[in-house]
Design a protein around this motif. Structure first.
Motif, short mmCIF file in Angstrom:
data_model
loop_
_atom_site.label_atom_id
_atom_site.label_comp_id
_atom_site.label_asym_id
_atom_site.label_seq_id
_atom_site.Cartn_x
_atom_site.Cartn_y
_atom_site.Cartn_z
N ILE A 130 0.83 -1.20 0.00
CA ILE A 130 0.00 0.00 0.00
C ILE A 130 0.87 1.25 0.00
O ILE A 130 0.53 2.26 -0.63
CB ILE A 130 -0.96 -0.02 1.21
N ALA A 131 2.02 1.19 0.67
CA ALA A 131 2.93 2.35 0.70
C ALA A 131 3.48 2.65 -0.69
O ALA A 131 3.78 3.81 -1.01
CB ALA A 131 4.06 2.09 1.68
N ILE A 132 3.64 1.60 -1.52
CA ILE A 132 4.10 1.82 -2.89
C ILE A 132 3.03 2.53 -3.71
O ILE A 132 3.32 3.43 -4.52
CB ILE A 132 4.45 0.47 -3.55
N ARG A 142 0.44 8.95 4.66
CA ARG A 142 0.01 8.08 5.75
C ARG A 142 -1.49 8.19 6.00
O ARG A 142 -2.16 7.19 6.32
CB ARG A 142 0.76 8.44 7.03
N ILE A 143 -2.03 9.37 5.88
CA ILE A 143 -3.46 9.55 6.14
C ILE A 143 -4.29 8.75 5.14
O ILE A 143 -5.29 8.11 5.50
CB ILE A 143 -3.84 11.04 6.10
N VAL A 144 -3.87 8.75 3.90
CA VAL A 144 -4.59 7.99 2.87
C VAL A 144 -4.42 6.49 3.12
O VAL A 144 -5.36 5.71 2.95
CB VAL A 144 -4.10 8.37 1.46
N GLN A 145 -3.23 6.09 3.54
CA GLN A 145 -3.01 4.69 3.89
C GLN A 145 -3.95 4.28 5.03
O GLN A 145 -4.52 3.19 5.02
CB GLN A 145 -1.56 4.48 4.32
N SER A 146 -4.10 5.19 5.99
CA SER A 146 -5.01 4.93 7.10
C SER A 146 -6.44 4.71 6.61
O SER A 146 -7.15 3.81 7.08
CB SER A 146 -4.97 6.09 8.10
N LEU A 147 -6.85 5.50 5.62
CA LEU A 147 -8.19 5.35 5.07
C LEU A 147 -8.36 4.02 4.34
O LEU A 147 -9.44 3.40 4.38
CB LEU A 147 -8.49 6.51 4.12
N VAL A 148 -7.30 3.56 3.69
CA VAL A 148 -7.36 2.26 3.02
C VAL A 148 -7.59 1.16 4.04
O VAL A 148 -8.44 0.28 3.85
CB VAL A 148 -6.06 2.01 2.23
N PHE A 194 -2.62 7.18 11.08
CA PHE A 194 -3.21 8.52 11.07
C PHE A 194 -2.44 9.48 11.98
O PHE A 194 -2.16 10.62 11.61
CB PHE A 194 -4.68 8.46 11.49
N LEU A 195 -2.05 8.99 13.16
CA LEU A 195 -1.39 9.85 14.14
C LEU A 195 0.12 9.91 13.95
O LEU A 195 0.75 10.90 14.33
CB LEU A 195 -1.72 9.37 15.56
N GLY A 196 0.68 8.85 13.39
CA GLY A 196 2.13 8.83 13.20
C GLY A 196 2.87 8.92 14.52
O GLY A 196 2.43 8.41 15.56
N SER A 197 3.99 9.62 14.52
CA SER A 197 4.83 9.73 15.72
C SER A 197 4.17 10.53 16.83
O SER A 197 4.60 10.46 17.99
CB SER A 197 6.18 10.36 15.37
N THR A 198 3.12 11.29 16.49
CA THR A 198 2.46 12.09 17.52
C THR A 198 1.73 11.22 18.54
O THR A 198 1.41 11.69 19.63
CB THR A 198 1.45 13.07 16.89
N ALA A 199 1.46 9.96 18.19
CA ALA A 199 0.76 9.08 19.12
C ALA A 199 1.54 8.88 20.41
O ALA A 199 0.95 8.73 21.50
CB ALA A 199 0.49 7.73 18.46
#
Length: 372
Positions: A167-169, A174-180, A225-230
């Motif tokens: 999916i990353a390819i 990241r947000i769109v990946q999260s939606l997938v 969705f949150l990435g490193s902020t989590a």
């Protein structure tokens, strides 16, 4: 920059409160298995484990990918087997011996195949298509019936890193990946509801990887969705995080007291609600904020229980199966207390003398990744 062979030395900040949440999950499962009447929804502790697993594994893989530019899949798989397999082999050896002594001759072949399926992490499918009803109290249930959840997690560990890279390819944000992954989670939850409304076997609905994937994927979505902020400390928002964490955990605990396996709501959206509530508690624990929630669940007792939650999960069910009112003179609360004490003792010994030495032969991968 290429990743070294030990790429999984990538670390996330250690949050003791996450171990405290594991304590809540394992205690719920333990009480349910000791006596379903005491906590009829205690089995939902497994769902808390699933969400936490998806959240932590994704954070770890994303951190590795961000740092090195790729994910070392084979290192990841090796690390997971190194973490999970030694304790499982120890318990399975115990089960083999006890099954030979106490299991009736007519059940030995079936139990043997149960053990084999547990060893290869496919026991959930064996139970899904077999005659083992999770909520049915058999005279001598399979002593490895609880390994269904470990099988689902291991299947997730096998497939998810590859899916994440694919999916990353195709999708870089990241947000769109999260939606997938959110779409995949919705499909899994919808499939569970569809099977239930179609009057499919409860065993198939409960044990199937396809129907339980959404719980892991909810954790995946949040991590992407949150990435490193989590894991970032949020001093300004700490009060709000503490409140939502308490609300989330209160919802999970209330569900443990109120929901049972026969409630239609459970399989037609109820588990989604529980998983989302669990996520709120997980985010509060992961934030590192100095909240009452983090202090309570990061305190020594819940943290200790959480640290041995994996071997405790492995040991408690075989102990319950083999130590019963027929093999001992114990009944009621005395039997429950004996089973609990033996389970905790074996879990501690396994953690101290098997898990710890093996884990520390190589650099620590991640203290937070103590999964069930």
């Amino acid at each position: 920059m290429s990743a070294p062979a030990s790429a999984l030395k990538t670390r996330l900040p250690y949050r003791p409160a996450l171990d405290g949440l594991r304590a809540v999950a394992i205690i719920g499962v333990l009480v349910f298995h000791l006596n379903p009447g005491w906590l009829k929804g205690g089995w939902l502790g497994v769902d808390l484990f699933f969400v936490l697993s998806g959240f932590l594994i994704t954070n770890l893989l994303v951190a590795e990918q961000d740092r090195w530019g790729r994910i070392s899949v084979f290192s990841f798989w090796k690390a997971r087997l190194r973490r999970l397999l030694p304790s499982l082999l120890t318990v399975l050896l115990f089960v083999v011996v006890c099954s030979w002594i106490w299991t009736t001759a007519t059940r030995r072949t079936s139990v043997a195949w149960d053990i084999v399926s547990s060893l290869f992490y496919v026991s959930n499918w064996r139970f899904a298509f077999g005659d083992e009803q999770y909520f049915e109290q058999l005279a001598m249930p399979s002593p490895v019936r609880h390994t269904w959840s470990l099988s689902i997690e291991e299947q997730f560990y096998l497939v998810f890193p590859l899916l994440l890279m694919l999916i990353a390819i195709l999708v870089h944000k990241r947000i769109v990946q999260s939606l997938v992954f959110a779409a995949l989670a919705a499909g899994s939850a919808t499939y569970m509801a569809h099977l239930y409304n179609s009057e499919a076997s409860i065993s198939h609905i409960y044990y199937s990887t396809a129907t339980r994937a959404f719980e892991l994927l909810i954790g995946v979505c949040a991590a992407l969705f949150l990435g490193s902020t989590a894991f970032a400390e949020k001093t300004r928002a700490s009060k709000g995080l503490g409140i939502t964490a308490w609300l989330g955990l209160a919802t999970v605990v209330a569900a443990m007291f109120l929901l049972d396996s026969e409630a239609p709501f459970v399989f037609t959206g109820g588990l989604v609600v529980v998983a989302l509530a669990a996520l709120l508690a997980i985010l509060g624990a992961a934030s590192g904020s100095n909240t009452l929630f983090s202090r309570v669940f990061g305190s020594p007792v819940p943290r200790f229980v959480g640290l041995i939650s994996y071997p405790l999960y492995l040991w408690h069910w075989p102990i319950i199966v083999f130590i019963n009112s027929e093999s001992t003179p114990l009944t009621g609360y005395g039997l429950a207390a004996t089973r609990t004490l033996i389970s905790f003792l074996l879990a501690y010994l396994t953690s101290r003398f098997i898990e710890y030495p093996i884990r520390h032969r190589e650099p620590v991968i991640q203290q937070n990744l103590r999964l069930s």
